[in-house]
Design a protein around this motif. Structure first.
Motif, mmCIF file in Angstrom:
data_model
loop_
_atom_site.group_PDB
_atom_site.id
_atom_site.type_symbol
_atom_site.label_atom_id
_atom_site.label_comp_id
_atom_site.label_asym_id
_atom_site.label_seq_id
_atom_site.Cartn_x
_atom_site.Cartn_y
_atom_site.Cartn_z
ATOM 1 N N SER A 6 0.848 -1.192 0.000
ATOM 2 C CA SER A 6 0.000 0.000 0.000
ATOM 3 C C SER A 6 0.883 1.242 0.000
ATOM 4 O O SER A 6 2.052 1.194 0.382
ATOM 5 C CB SER A 6 -0.925 0.006 1.220
ATOM 6 N N HIS A 7 0.298 2.331 -0.453
ATOM 7 C CA HIS A 7 0.978 3.615 -0.400
ATOM 8 C C HIS A 7 0.361 4.439 0.727
ATOM 9 O O HIS A 7 -0.816 4.253 1.065
ATOM 10 C CB HIS A 7 0.834 4.346 -1.727
ATOM 11 N N PRO A 8 1.120 5.358 1.310
ATOM 12 C CA PRO A 8 0.607 6.142 2.436
ATOM 13 C C PRO A 8 -0.529 7.082 2.021
ATOM 14 O O PRO A 8 -0.735 7.353 0.838
ATOM 15 C CB PRO A 8 1.825 6.924 2.923
ATOM 16 N N GLY A 10 -2.617 10.053 0.948
ATOM 17 C CA GLY A 10 -2.269 11.176 0.086
ATOM 18 C C GLY A 10 -1.445 10.801 -1.133
ATOM 19 O O GLY A 10 -1.249 11.635 -2.008
ATOM 20 N N CYS A 11 -0.965 9.577 -1.194
ATOM 21 C CA CYS A 11 -0.182 9.127 -2.345
ATOM 22 C C CYS A 11 -1.053 8.216 -3.203
ATOM 23 O O CYS A 11 -1.596 7.232 -2.700
ATOM 24 C CB CYS A 11 1.062 8.361 -1.904
ATOM 25 N N PRO A 12 -1.199 8.522 -4.486
ATOM 26 C CA PRO A 12 -2.025 7.666 -5.337
ATOM 27 C C PRO A 12 -1.389 6.290 -5.512
ATOM 28 O O PRO A 12 -0.178 6.127 -5.335
ATOM 29 C CB PRO A 12 -2.074 8.422 -6.669
ATOM 30 N N SER A 16 5.873 3.832 -8.116
ATOM 31 C CA SER A 16 7.035 4.718 -7.975
ATOM 32 C C SER A 16 8.180 4.141 -8.804
ATOM 33 O O SER A 16 8.070 3.045 -9.366
ATOM 34 C CB SER A 16 7.449 4.782 -6.504
ATOM 35 N N ASP A 19 8.945 0.856 -7.402
ATOM 36 C CA ASP A 19 7.959 -0.154 -7.790
ATOM 37 C C ASP A 19 8.247 -0.685 -9.192
ATOM 38 O O ASP A 19 8.149 -1.889 -9.447
ATOM 39 C CB ASP A 19 6.541 0.419 -7.754
ATOM 40 N N GLY A 43 -4.133 2.239 -2.499
ATOM 41 C CA GLY A 43 -4.015 3.578 -1.930
ATOM 42 C C GLY A 43 -5.148 3.850 -0.962
ATOM 43 O O GLY A 43 -6.201 3.209 -1.013
ATOM 44 N N ASP A 46 -7.956 5.996 -2.713
ATOM 45 C CA ASP A 46 -7.678 6.259 -4.123
ATOM 46 C C ASP A 46 -7.825 5.013 -4.983
ATOM 47 O O ASP A 46 -7.469 5.023 -6.149
ATOM 48 C CB ASP A 46 -6.254 6.810 -4.296
#
Length: 65
Positions: A6-8, A10-12, A16, A19, A43, A46
């Motif tokens: 998962s991303h934190p 606020g990050c879509p 990255s 990734d 996300g 998101d």
């Protein structure tokens, strides 16, 4: 099977640079077994992104969010 994370907040859930490096590594190693690579990114609110298949290490990625 693949890689998921998962991303934190606020990050879509778009990949990255790290990734993409991991997915490239997965595609190379899964291809040795004749299998596609799988990556899932979730996300906070998101949605999610799923990647199945293989990519070439020289692939140029561009995401808009």
């Amino acid at each position: 099977v693949g890689e998921w994370h998962s991303h934190p907040v606020g990050c879509p859930p778009l990949p990255s640079a790290d990734d993409i490096t991991v997915f490239t590594w997965l595609t190379e190693h899964m291809a040795d077994a004749g299998l596609p690579a799988l990556m899932a990114i979730v996300g906070d609110g998101d949605g999610s992104s799923w990647f199945l298949g293989q990519i070439h290490p020289d692939t140029t990625w561009r995401f808009e969010g």
